[in-house]
Design a protein around this motif. Structure first.
Motif, short mmCIF file in Angstrom:
data_model
loop_
_atom_site.label_atom_id
_atom_site.label_comp_id
_atom_site.label_asym_id
_atom_site.label_seq_id
_atom_site.Cartn_x
_atom_site.Cartn_y
_atom_site.Cartn_z
N SER A 61 56.62 -10.18 20.19
CA SER A 61 56.49 -11.64 20.31
C SER A 61 57.74 -12.37 19.84
O SER A 61 57.70 -13.56 19.52
N ARG A 62 58.85 -11.67 19.78
CA ARG A 62 60.05 -12.25 19.15
C ARG A 62 60.53 -13.52 19.86
O ARG A 62 60.86 -14.51 19.23
N ALA A 63 60.57 -13.49 21.20
CA ALA A 63 61.02 -14.68 21.92
C ALA A 63 60.06 -15.85 21.68
O ALA A 63 60.49 -17.00 21.57
N TYR A 64 58.79 -15.55 21.61
CA TYR A 64 57.77 -16.57 21.33
C TYR A 64 57.98 -17.17 19.95
O TYR A 64 57.89 -18.40 19.76
N ILE A 65 58.30 -16.34 18.98
CA ILE A 65 58.58 -16.83 17.62
C ILE A 65 59.84 -17.69 17.61
O ILE A 65 59.89 -18.75 16.99
N GLN A 66 60.87 -17.23 18.32
CA GLN A 66 62.13 -17.98 18.37
C GLN A 66 61.95 -19.37 18.96
O GLN A 66 62.64 -20.33 18.58
N SER A 67 60.98 -19.51 19.86
CA SER A 67 60.75 -20.82 20.50
C SER A 67 60.23 -21.86 19.51
O SER A 67 60.28 -23.06 19.79
N HIS A 68 59.77 -21.44 18.33
CA HIS A 68 59.27 -22.36 17.31
C HIS A 68 60.34 -22.76 16.30
O HIS A 68 60.08 -23.58 15.42
N ALA A 69 61.54 -22.16 16.41
CA ALA A 69 62.61 -22.46 15.43
C ALA A 69 63.28 -23.78 15.75
O ALA A 69 63.38 -24.19 16.91
N ALA A 70 63.75 -24.46 14.70
CA ALA A 70 64.50 -25.71 14.86
C ALA A 70 65.76 -25.44 15.65
O ALA A 70 66.39 -24.39 15.50
N LYS A 71 66.17 -26.38 16.49
CA LYS A 71 67.29 -26.16 17.41
C LYS A 71 68.60 -26.75 16.89
O LYS A 71 69.50 -27.05 17.65
N GLY A 72 68.75 -26.92 15.58
CA GLY A 72 69.98 -27.47 15.02
C GLY A 72 71.09 -26.43 14.96
O GLY A 72 70.99 -25.33 15.51
N MET A 73 72.19 -26.77 14.24
CA MET A 73 73.31 -25.85 14.09
C MET A 73 72.85 -24.56 13.40
O MET A 73 73.25 -23.47 13.77
N LYS A 74 72.00 -24.73 12.38
CA LYS A 74 71.43 -23.59 11.67
C LYS A 74 70.00 -23.41 12.17
O LYS A 74 69.19 -24.32 12.09
N LYS A 75 69.70 -22.26 12.72
CA LYS A 75 68.37 -22.02 13.27
C LYS A 75 67.41 -21.72 12.12
O LYS A 75 67.61 -20.77 11.36
N ILE A 76 66.37 -22.54 11.98
CA ILE A 76 65.45 -22.43 10.86
C ILE A 76 64.00 -22.44 11.35
O ILE A 76 63.62 -23.25 12.20
N LEU A 77 63.23 -21.54 10.81
CA LEU A 77 61.79 -21.52 11.04
C LEU A 77 61.15 -21.64 9.66
O LEU A 77 61.09 -20.67 8.90
N THR A 78 60.72 -22.84 9.31
CA THR A 78 60.19 -23.08 7.98
C THR A 78 58.87 -22.34 7.78
O THR A 78 58.20 -21.95 8.74
N LYS A 79 58.50 -22.20 6.52
CA LYS A 79 57.23 -21.55 6.21
C LYS A 79 56.08 -22.31 6.87
O LYS A 79 55.16 -21.71 7.45
N GLY A 80 56.12 -23.64 6.81
CA GLY A 80 55.06 -24.45 7.40
C GLY A 80 54.92 -24.23 8.89
O GLY A 80 53.81 -24.10 9.42
N ASP A 81 56.07 -24.19 9.61
CA ASP A 81 56.03 -23.94 11.06
C ASP A 81 55.67 -22.49 11.36
O ASP A 81 54.95 -22.21 12.33
N PHE A 82 56.16 -21.58 10.54
CA PHE A 82 55.91 -20.16 10.76
C PHE A 82 54.43 -19.83 10.66
O PHE A 82 53.87 -19.15 11.53
#
Length: 409
Positions: A192-213
């Protein structure tokens, strides 16, 4: 190198052409290339085997649970926080040396989550007992997921722990609940890696916060099915471990042989080479060994499988169907009973992982019968194997074994 500034220094063509390098005789060059080529072929085989085992795990997961994003099998699909306790790592203060002055516990970073290994690799950095009290830790069986990275491609890399570890703030951890198999969770996130990546913030630094994760929804089939998948993964990973050790040994051998060969420390006269005639010169050995042509055995799914699993007397038609499929894939390679049996056993485990079905002596008799029939009809032919090539004439020297090959005519 010439030039005053290091980053602008250069090597001129004249200086390059005047460099002195070891230059062994042509025969020795050919022998070195042949010897190293043999080891390279074995290394390529091991890498192919490891990839095939990874593909097998993926195929088994999809066969049991379907696509985890589309969820065509209609499993429950709760948020990730329903799979266990989720926590984000941290970094004990660097300005307090006492946090890092001992190797009490490993401090895992995203570099230790390789993406192709089930378990996190050993960390080079550790925390002291003092530092561990300020860190976030998980026990064996937790899944560590890279959630902060410089590129979105690095988001979602996951690996399990097989020991207690601490981890940094770029990682979110899931300590599975009692109704979640760690190996199932690992397989789920890997697919499900691509699916998980789709939830990451799209800024300069790619971040998936605990809350979003923890709000990402994932399929959660019954625990019993998760465990069935886990049993298969454990068996495949045990085999992968042996292949990985073999690959490591072969790569070390390649490095050692390279060093010894170019230092003149190998007795190259003991290397037997195939020979080819070069016009106007003596016969010399071919520089590059023949490529490995062993095919990957692909045994198709068929309606004959289920009756064979339910009634062993119905196994013969299935074996004959798969043997014919194998024969058409042989090309110039020799028929191998061992490879066919291994492929058939793996295919049975892949298509029906919950069925503990093993091929036995009676099944070998079925295969032997098919082989004799194939020889009588000419679809298989006998051939003497080639042991080596004569260095003086370039002709093949027959060995002392009979090989079975597909009739190419």
């Amino acid at each position: 190198m010439q030039g005053a500034v290091a980053r602008r220094r250069s090597l001129t063509k004249t200086d390059f052409l005047n460099l002195k390098i070891p230059f062994p005789p042509l025969d020795d060059q050919i022998r070195i290339a042949h010897l190293l080529g043999k080891v390279e072929g074995l290394i390529a085989q091991r890498k192919q085997h490891l990839q095939q085992l990874d593909d097998l795990i993926k195929s088994i997961f999809l066969g049991m649970f379907g696509d985890p994003v589309r969820n065509e099998k209609g499993w429950d699909k709760p948020e990730l926080k329903a799979f266990g306790k989720i926590s984000t790592g941290n970094t004990p203060p660097r300005n307090e040396p006492a946090n890092y002055d001992d190797d009490f516990i490993e401090w895992i970073k995203t570099d230790n989550i390789t993406g192709d290994a089930v378990f996190v690799t050993p960390s080079t950095e550790h925390l002291s007992e003092v530092g561990a009290r300020k860190a976030r830790t998980v026990t064996a069986g937790a899944l560590l997921v890279a959630c902060i990275a410089g590129s979105v491609e690095s988001i979602g890399r996951a690996a399990l722990t097989n020991r207690m570890v601490s981890f940094n703030q770029q990682i979110n951890a899931i300590q599975p609940g009692r109704d979640v198999s760690p190996l199932y969770l690992y397989g789920l996130l890997k697919l499900s890696r691509a699916y998980i990546q789709s939830h990451a913030a799209k800024g300069m630094k790619k971040i998936l916060t605990k809350g979003d994760f923890e709000k990402i929804t994932m399929i959660k089939p019954p625990f019993e099915l998760q465990n069935q998948f886990a049993v298969v993964v454990e068996k495949v990973e045990a085999l992968k471990s042996r292949y990985q050790q073999s690959l490591t040994d072969l790569e070390a051998l390649y490095g050692a042989l390279s060093q010894q060969a170019f230092k003149g420390e190998l007795d190259l006269s003991r290397v037997t080479l195939p020979a080819t005639s070069i016009e106007g010169e003596k016969t010399v050995a071919a520089a590059v060994p023949a490529p490995i042509t062993t095919p990957v055995i692909e045994l198709p799914d068929t309606d004959l499988l289920l009756p064979a699993l339910q009634d062993r007397t119905q196994l013969a038609p299935l074996l004959r169907f798969w043997l014919e499929a194998y024969r058409t894939q042989l090309g110039s390679a020799a028929f191998s009973l061992e490879r066919f049996i291994a492929a058939a056993q793996a295919r049975l485990a892949e298509l029906h992982p919950d069925n503990d079905f093993a091929l036995g002596a009676s099944d070998y008799e079925q295969i032997k019968t098919w082989v004799f029939e194939a020889l009588s009809t000419g679809s298989l032919v006998q051939a003497i194997n080639v042991s080596h090539y004569d260095e003086n004439t370039g002709e093949a020297v027959s060995g002392n074994m009979i090989e079975l090959k597909a009739n190419q005519s």
